[in-house]
Design an enzyme around this catalytic site. Structure first.
Site, PDB file in Angstrom:
ATOM      1  N   ARG A 160       0.831  -1.185   0.000  1.00 48.61           N
ATOM      2  CA  ARG A 160       0.000   0.000   0.000  1.00 48.61           C
ATOM      3  C   ARG A 160       0.875   1.247   0.000  1.00 48.61           C
ATOM      4  O   ARG A 160       2.072   1.181   0.278  1.00 48.61           O
ATOM      5  CB  ARG A 160      -0.926   0.013   1.216  1.00 48.61           C
ATOM      6  CG  ARG A 160      -1.940  -1.130   1.233  1.00 48.61           C
ATOM      7  CD  ARG A 160      -2.747  -1.089   2.513  1.00 48.61           C
ATOM      8  NE  ARG A 160      -3.817  -2.073   2.515  1.00 48.61           N
ATOM      9  CZ  ARG A 160      -3.676  -3.334   2.903  1.00 48.61           C
ATOM     10  NH1 ARG A 160      -2.487  -3.762   3.336  1.00 48.61           N
ATOM     11  NH2 ARG A 160      -4.692  -4.166   2.871  1.00 48.61           N
ATOM     12  N   LYS A 183      -2.168  -2.772   9.954  1.00 52.66           N
ATOM     13  CA  LYS A 183      -3.229  -2.232  10.808  1.00 52.66           C
ATOM     14  C   LYS A 183      -3.336  -3.030  12.102  1.00 52.66           C
ATOM     15  O   LYS A 183      -3.076  -4.233  12.121  1.00 52.66           O
ATOM     16  CB  LYS A 183      -4.569  -2.280  10.076  1.00 52.66           C
ATOM     17  CG  LYS A 183      -4.661  -1.358   8.867  1.00 52.66           C
ATOM     18  CD  LYS A 183      -6.020  -1.500   8.211  1.00 52.66           C
ATOM     19  CE  LYS A 183      -6.154  -0.595   7.001  1.00 52.66           C
ATOM     20  NZ  LYS A 183      -7.459  -0.743   6.351  1.00 52.66           N
ATOM     21  N   HIS A 264      -2.481   2.597  -6.529  1.00 52.92           N
ATOM     22  CA  HIS A 264      -3.197   1.354  -6.231  1.00 52.92           C
ATOM     23  C   HIS A 264      -3.334   0.477  -7.472  1.00 52.92           C
ATOM     24  O   HIS A 264      -3.570  -0.733  -7.357  1.00 52.92           O
ATOM     25  CB  HIS A 264      -4.575   1.668  -5.664  1.00 52.92           C
ATOM     26  CG  HIS A 264      -5.114   0.593  -4.776  1.00 52.92           C
ATOM     27  ND1 HIS A 264      -4.656   0.372  -3.497  1.00 52.92           N
ATOM     28  CD2 HIS A 264      -6.066  -0.352  -4.986  1.00 52.92           C
ATOM     29  CE1 HIS A 264      -5.299  -0.641  -2.961  1.00 52.92           C
ATOM     30  NE2 HIS A 264      -6.159  -1.096  -3.839  1.00 52.92           N
ATOM     31  N   ARG A 267      -0.729  -2.166  -7.317  1.00 47.61           N
ATOM     32  CA  ARG A 267      -1.118  -3.210  -6.363  1.00 47.61           C
ATOM     33  C   ARG A 267      -2.169  -4.122  -6.995  1.00 47.61           C
ATOM     34  O   ARG A 267      -2.143  -5.342  -6.812  1.00 47.61           O
ATOM     35  CB  ARG A 267      -1.665  -2.546  -5.099  1.00 47.61           C
ATOM     36  CG  ARG A 267      -2.211  -3.490  -4.038  1.00 47.61           C
ATOM     37  CD  ARG A 267      -2.575  -2.695  -2.790  1.00 47.61           C
ATOM     38  NE  ARG A 267      -3.454  -3.413  -1.901  1.00 47.61           N
ATOM     39  CZ  ARG A 267      -3.053  -4.274  -0.965  1.00 47.61           C
ATOM     40  NH1 ARG A 267      -1.775  -4.524  -0.821  1.00 47.61           N
ATOM     41  NH2 ARG A 267      -3.919  -4.874  -0.180  1.00 47.61           N
ATOM     42  N   HIS A 290      -5.481  -8.857   3.086  1.00 53.64           N
ATOM     43  CA  HIS A 290      -6.885  -8.481   3.217  1.00 53.64           C
ATOM     44  C   HIS A 290      -7.458  -9.171   4.441  1.00 53.64           C
ATOM     45  O   HIS A 290      -7.264 -10.375   4.624  1.00 53.64           O
ATOM     46  CB  HIS A 290      -7.679  -8.906   1.973  1.00 53.64           C
ATOM     47  CG  HIS A 290      -7.413  -8.061   0.774  1.00 53.64           C
ATOM     48  ND1 HIS A 290      -7.565  -8.518  -0.517  1.00 53.64           N
ATOM     49  CD2 HIS A 290      -7.010  -6.771   0.665  1.00 53.64           C
ATOM     50  CE1 HIS A 290      -7.257  -7.550  -1.358  1.00 53.64           C
ATOM     51  NE2 HIS A 290      -6.920  -6.487  -0.669  1.00 53.64           N
ATOM     52  N   TYR A 299     -11.088  -9.590  -7.529  1.00 56.03           N
ATOM     53  CA  TYR A 299     -10.167  -9.748  -8.650  1.00 56.03           C
ATOM     54  C   TYR A 299     -10.554 -10.917  -9.552  1.00 56.03           C
ATOM     55  O   TYR A 299     -10.001 -11.064 -10.645  1.00 56.03           O
ATOM     56  CB  TYR A 299      -8.740  -9.986  -8.133  1.00 56.03           C
ATOM     57  CG  TYR A 299      -8.164  -8.823  -7.374  1.00 56.03           C
ATOM     58  CD1 TYR A 299      -7.689  -7.690  -8.037  1.00 56.03           C
ATOM     59  CD2 TYR A 299      -8.087  -8.841  -5.983  1.00 56.03           C
ATOM     60  CE1 TYR A 299      -7.164  -6.620  -7.352  1.00 56.03           C
ATOM     61  CE2 TYR A 299      -7.556  -7.768  -5.286  1.00 56.03           C
ATOM     62  CZ  TYR A 299      -7.100  -6.662  -5.968  1.00 56.03           C
ATOM     63  OH  TYR A 299      -6.587  -5.605  -5.282  1.00 56.03           O
TER      64      TYR A 299
END
Length: 318
Positions: A160, A183, A264, A267, A290, A299
């Protein structure tokens, strides 16, 4: 109730207790302050649904900033940007709802709907073409190497934007694996190729040489040794800014005008090429980190399109 600094400090503590990152906390605090200043709110009783709607109207009229890749393409900021600015207000109201019952319901604050636009992805030959354009456009070797490293690392790791911005030198030189704190303070494993590592070493060497324009050698006075640094004379060795990266994305997006080029997007290309090599979704979920596999499943439409083309080719004579 008076809308004081103490109340904002309590809101900050609330976000910290939820283990939000410093960047996310600052974004929420600044979003609430911008809303307060716009409506000249001094008391929480003045926060109404109408005041929030007036703020949305104001935001919709704001021009696209020059640092955005959509500058010259969109006159005003997007619905996604507006939603990001409204969400901190909802979070603030949520905290007030938890401690004060006589308050407007945060669930009734509606963020603008954002259109889900299919994101472009780049084929291998398009990435090579992009790197060739970097060699042509960048006058100085230090800028050329930084752009090539940014594009190549993004394309081969799927990191990211904020992960790239905060990447440290010591993380990259030990081996071909990076441990990135994700995160909620979780560690994420990222793999880099030998070519990317060679580019990192080359870039680290050239930025120790006299910098262009002044040709002076600047000493690193920063406590943090970031991989991607600013090349400006005043801020040399400091972490590269998000605005600088957006500027370069905009520059190369104008060259590759047949596809929308963004951070992005690389990515997205990383995940797409893994799927094309029949890597399973669970593995891709781990590589992209994710939290929910349904995010990774978006995707699949690309692979389904490829499968349909292969099916039509095989059974075209029927």
């Amino acid at each position: 109730m008076e809308l004081s600094n103490e109340l904002l400090a309590k809101f900050k503590e609330y976000l910290q207790n939820k283990n939000y990152k410093k960047w996310t906390i600052n974004k929420n605090i600044n979003g609430v302050i911008d809303f307060i200043w716009f409506n000249w709110i001094k008391d929480t009783d003045l926060i109404t649904y109408q005041s929030i709607e007036d703020y949305k109207t104001f935001l919709r009229q704001q021009p696209t900033p020059k640092t955005s890749v959509y500058y010259w393409k969109k006159d005003t900021i997007s619905s996604t940007t507006i939603a990001w600015k409204i969400q901190p207000i909802k979070n603030f109201l949520k905290r007030l709802n938890m401690f004060y019952n006589d308050w407007i319901n945060f669930n009734l604050v509606i963020c603008p709907k954002c259109k889900s636009i299919p994101m472009d992805y780049f084929e291998e030959d398009e990435i090579r073409y992009l790197l060739q354009q970097v060699n042509k456009l960048e006058k100085y070797d230090i800028n050329r190497l930084r752009c090539k490293l940014l594009i190549t690392m993004w394309y081969t790791t799927g990191m990211r934007l904020w992960e790239m911005l905060n990447l440290k030198v010591e993380q990259c030189l030990n081996n071909n694996k990076l441990i990135i704190t994700w995160k909620w303070d979780k560690d994420r494993l990222v793999f880099i190729t030998d070519k990317v590592k060679a580019l990192i070493i080359e870039y680290l060497q050239i930025r120790k040489q006299p910098i262009p324009r002044t040709w002076n050698i600047w000493t690193n006075h920063s406590k943090e040794n970031y991989v991607f640094i600013s090349h400006n004379q005043e801020t040399f060795w400091n972490k590269i800014s998000e605005q600088t990266i957006c500027y370069h994305m905009q520059k190369y997006s104008d060259i590759i005008d047949w596809k929308k080029f963004s951070c992005h997007c690389l990515r997205h290309s990383f995940a797409t090429h893994l799927l094309e090599q029949w890597v399973d979704l669970r593995t891709i979920q781990e590589l992209l980190w994710h939290s929910n596999i349904t995010t990774t499943q978006r995707y699949m439409h690309i692979v389904n399109e490829r499968l349909q083309k292969m099916h039509n080719l095989v059974f075209s004579w029927f």
